[in-house]
Every structure is written in C-alpha cells, then in structure tokens.
Design an enzyme around this catalytic site. Structure first.
Site, short mmCIF file in Angstrom:
data_model
loop_
_atom_site.label_atom_id
_atom_site.label_comp_id
_atom_site.label_asym_id
_atom_site.label_seq_id
_atom_site.Cartn_x
_atom_site.Cartn_y
_atom_site.Cartn_z
N LYS A 1 0.85 -1.20 0.00
CA LYS A 1 0.00 0.00 0.00
C LYS A 1 0.87 1.23 0.00
CE LYS A 1 -4.01 2.04 0.33
NZ LYS A 1 -3.57 2.85 -0.84
N LYS B 1 4.10 2.72 8.90
CA LYS B 1 2.86 3.44 9.19
C LYS B 1 1.67 2.50 9.31
CE LYS B 1 3.50 7.17 6.14
NZ LYS B 1 2.98 8.11 5.14
N LYS C 1 5.53 2.26 -2.51
CA LYS C 1 5.50 3.66 -2.93
C LYS C 1 5.92 3.73 -4.38
CE LYS C 1 4.95 7.78 -0.99
NZ LYS C 1 4.20 8.01 0.25
N THR D 1 -5.43 12.90 6.06
CA THR D 1 -4.07 13.00 6.59
C THR D 1 -3.98 14.19 7.54
OG1 THR D 1 -3.26 12.09 4.51
CG2 THR D 1 -1.61 13.02 5.99
N ASN E 1 -2.16 19.83 0.14
CA ASN E 1 -3.36 19.25 0.76
C ASN E 1 -3.15 18.99 2.25
OD1 ASN E 1 -5.93 17.97 1.05
ND2 ASN E 1 -4.91 16.00 0.89
N SER F 1 -7.56 5.47 3.51
CA SER F 1 -7.42 4.66 2.29
C SER F 1 -7.84 3.22 2.55
CB SER F 1 -5.96 4.64 1.82
OG SER F 1 -5.67 5.75 1.01
#
Ligand code: GLU
Length: 416
Positions: free
Chosen positions: A70, A94, A106, A191, A222, A350
C-alpha cells in the site's frame, strides 16, 4: 559536518536500531533493510507539440507480510530510487503503527508536473498504469495519491486499468479516488485531520493548552492546508504557513478562509495581504508552540534544529527532519511526533476506502472521522506509553512497535 540526507540509509539505521532493541534475529533486519522488489520504467509521453518525452518511474514493494502492498504515487522532479525505497519502508511502518492489515509500497515519477499540460498529465498517469499494471491488484498492491497527485490522477489510472482488465476489481485497486468513482468520504481531509488529532493529543501530554497556542505549518499543499484547518477548528492559532511561493506570519492567527480564496486564485500563499512575508528558515524557527513540517524530506537540518523555538514538532510530511536534527531536538527537550505516528491518517482512510469498495457499502463523513480519531488516538497512546516505558523518544518507540508487528507476521508466514 553535513547532515545525513539519504533517506534510505537513515531508515536502514533506524530499522537496525529497532531490530537490536527487540532482540530479533539478524534475518529480520536483512529482510527489512531493502524492498522485496523495485520495478523501474521509463514513461513515454507525447507532448502537445508532437515531441516525445520520457520520465523515469519506480514502484517499490517493501513488505507485504501484514497485507497487500500500500502506498502513494508521487510526481516530483527530485524523486529518485532511494527516496522511493525509503518512502515504501515508511509505509510498512505506518500501516503497522496504525494497525491496518496492509504492507508498504510507494511510487515516484521524476517529473515536474507544473511543466505538463492537463492532457500531458493525463497521458503520463495512464502510461504509468500501462507500465505498472502487472505489479498492482486489489489483494496485491493498492496505490493512492501522494505529493502532486490527487483524486483526478487516481480516476485516470483506475480507468486505464479497467480498460486493460475488463474492468475487473477496479474500485478496490486505487484509493484516494473521487467520491463518484468509489472514493471515501473524508479521504482528502484524512491526513491533515489525523495530524490535528495527534497534535492536540501531544499538546495535552506536554502541557500546551490549545487556547492561545500558536502553530507554524511548513507546506500548504493538501496535508498542510487540512492540518491548519483542523487545528484552527480545535482552537489553535495558525500563525505561520509557507509554500514554494513564500511564507506568511500573523501572530494573532491567519484568516484561513481568506487565505484559501487567495491560494485558489494565485496558486500560492505568497503575497497574501493578511500576513507579513517570512522566509522558510524564519518559519521553521518562528516563535510558535508547535511546528508542523508538511512539505518534503530533510527540511529540519542540524543548523535549524538548534534554533527551533516550538515545544512540539509534529511531522506531517514523510521524513522532514535529518537524524542529526532529531538528536538535537531531543537533547533540547523539543518533543517530536514522528511521521509514522503523525501522518498515517491518510493511509488509514485509504484502508477504509478499500474496505468500503470491497463490501459495496459506504459510510458517512462522521462515521469515518470517528474511526479515524479513534485509530490515531490509540496509536499515539501506544507509542507514547512505549516511549515512557522504555525511556526512548517517540520515533524509536514507534519503530519498535511497528517492527515488532511486522516481524511477528513474517515469523507466522515462516519467513524466518
Ligand atoms: N501518500 C500517503 C502517505 O504517504 C497515503 C498513502 C495511501 O493512502 O496509500 O501516507
């Protein structure tokens, strides 16, 4: 002396430290110190003027012991393979800290997206999926937005994947999608909302009352903008913000509605009349109670760390401080909430998006916010308790908590 700014090496050192502290066999470190695999591609885009451009791109699969890989996809001219590898390692950590059954991945594309037209950006997004489609899947690897990518980019990628695969399982393969395409309520805010939850919790722990407290936020993308908004809603004064176009100072608290209008019209916080101009360094060392780096890696270096005046640093960005700066802040008694504890709100929602896509039922904004607040608070409290129990800083505590969980899953799978 130079700071250590290679995020891969820095993360390997932190993994090694955690493995040793936990008394784990060397095999655990050997597995964790590099990604399982990295795919490199050169994305080919026809420019509007008819010429062809190529852009290097990587997707790193770090670890999937606890669940599917992820992590986001970053478009940035400074991206390189080491950075992408490190970012995928932080995703593993995380997901483990926030307690979701997912692993770490990533992607990065070395491109300056501001140099692309909207059509070229769409072409690049679709080309990315054509190159990486065999790497991803709803139970294999689930991408999401990151720096300079957003829900529109996810929509193009999902559509392209659908065209290649008879629309099989497309909704659960990407998260951070637009709401009409299976996106989750509150994902865009998640986030920053999570950063604000953890910031307030940490402020309580260090004895900072929200009323009158001042925060500086570096980066007004963001995550930075949402963090500012959620902190202001919790009574904190947002006294400084910055982005690539400049910084602003308003000790009484910036008018965020007016600022957001300005940013929508000018594309930057720079020049906003509701504050005085300040440099990046001035922002990082401003007279505030809380500093939230919400931009890129290696922003707080050793020479800045000695001058940070905030009592609390909350890392909304991934890897915003160098190891040297972290030691200086710790020695000076500045409490730091590390990235893997401060910013997993995005990947947490997510995960909720992925669950909703697979179940086909959707939750309200307030349901998502309640789950997010509960998960962030629980993770923060666990890390805080572990730090106190083992007399280490929150970063070491968080690495130990996460590595323990990943190691347990790897052991159960028979990897060591
Ligand atoms: N890009 C975000 C991060 O760095 C979110 C990743 C995701 O939602 O998968 O945590």
């Amino acid at each position: 002396m130079q700071d250590s700014t290679n995020p891969l090496v820095n993360t390997q050192v932190a993994f090694q430290d955690a493995c040793r502290a936990l008394g784990l066999p060397d095999a655990v470190y050997q597995i964790l110190k590099e990604p399982r695999r990295v795919l490199e591609a050169h994305l080919l885009v026809r420019r509007d003027d008819g010429t062809t451009a190529t852009f290097p791109a990587w997707r790193s699969h770090h670890n999937n012991a606890r669940g599917p890989y992820k992590g986001g996809i970053r478009f940035h001219p400074g991206v390189d393979q080491n950075e992408v590898k490190a970012l995928s390692m932080w995703m593993t950590l995380k997901c483990a800290v926030i307690g979701i059954p997912m692993g770490g991945a990533k992607a990065g594309v070395m491109v300056d997206p501001s140099s692309l037209s909207p059509r070229e950006l769409e072409a690049l997004s679709r080309e990315f999926i054509r190159e990486f489609a065999s790497f991803i899947g709803v139970d294999r690897d689930v991408p999401a937005p990151d720096v300079n990518t957003n829900s529109q980019v996810m929509a193009w990628m999902m559509d392209e994947y659908g065209r290649m695969n008879d629309d099989a399982d497309i909704f659960g393969i990407f998260t951070g999608k637009p709401i009409p395409l299976g996106g989750s309520a509150e994902r865009t805010e998640a986030t920053g909302e999570g950063v604000a939850v953890v910031t307030r919790r940490a402020m309580d722990r260090v004895g900072l009352a929200p009323a009158g407290a001042r925060v500086a936020v570096q980066g007004y993308g963001n995550v930075g903008a949402q963090t500012a908004r959620f902190l202001a809603a919790r009574g904190v004064r947002v006294a400084a913000v910055s982005d690539v176009g400049g910084g602003l100072w308003q000790p009484e608290g910036l008018d965020l509605d007016a600022l957001d209008d300005w940013v929508a019209r000018h594309g930057t916080v720079g020049g906003f009349p509701g504050g005085t101009a300040m440099t990046n360094r001035e922002l990082l060392t401003a007279d505030v109670d809380v500093l939230v780096p919400a931009a890129l890696e290696n922003q707080i270096t050793r020479d800045i760390a000695g001058e940070v005046r905030a009592r609390l640093v909350v890392e909304a960005a991934n890897g915003p401080s160098t190891p040297e700066a972290q030691e200086i802040l710790f020695a000076r008694g500045v409490q730091t909430v590390p990235d893997i504890v401060a910013n997993p709100g995005g990947v947490y929602v997510s995960y909720l998006e992925w669950v909703q896509n697979r179940g086909g039922a959707y939750w309200s904004r307030s349901e998502i916010s309640a789950r997010l607040e509960q998960a962030m608070t629980a993770a923060f409290d666990q890390v805080w308790a572990l730090g106190a129990e083992q007399a280490v800083d929150l970063r070491r505590a968080a690495y130990r908590l996460a590595v323990q969980r990943v190691a347990e899953a790897m052991h159960l799978r028979g990897w060591y």
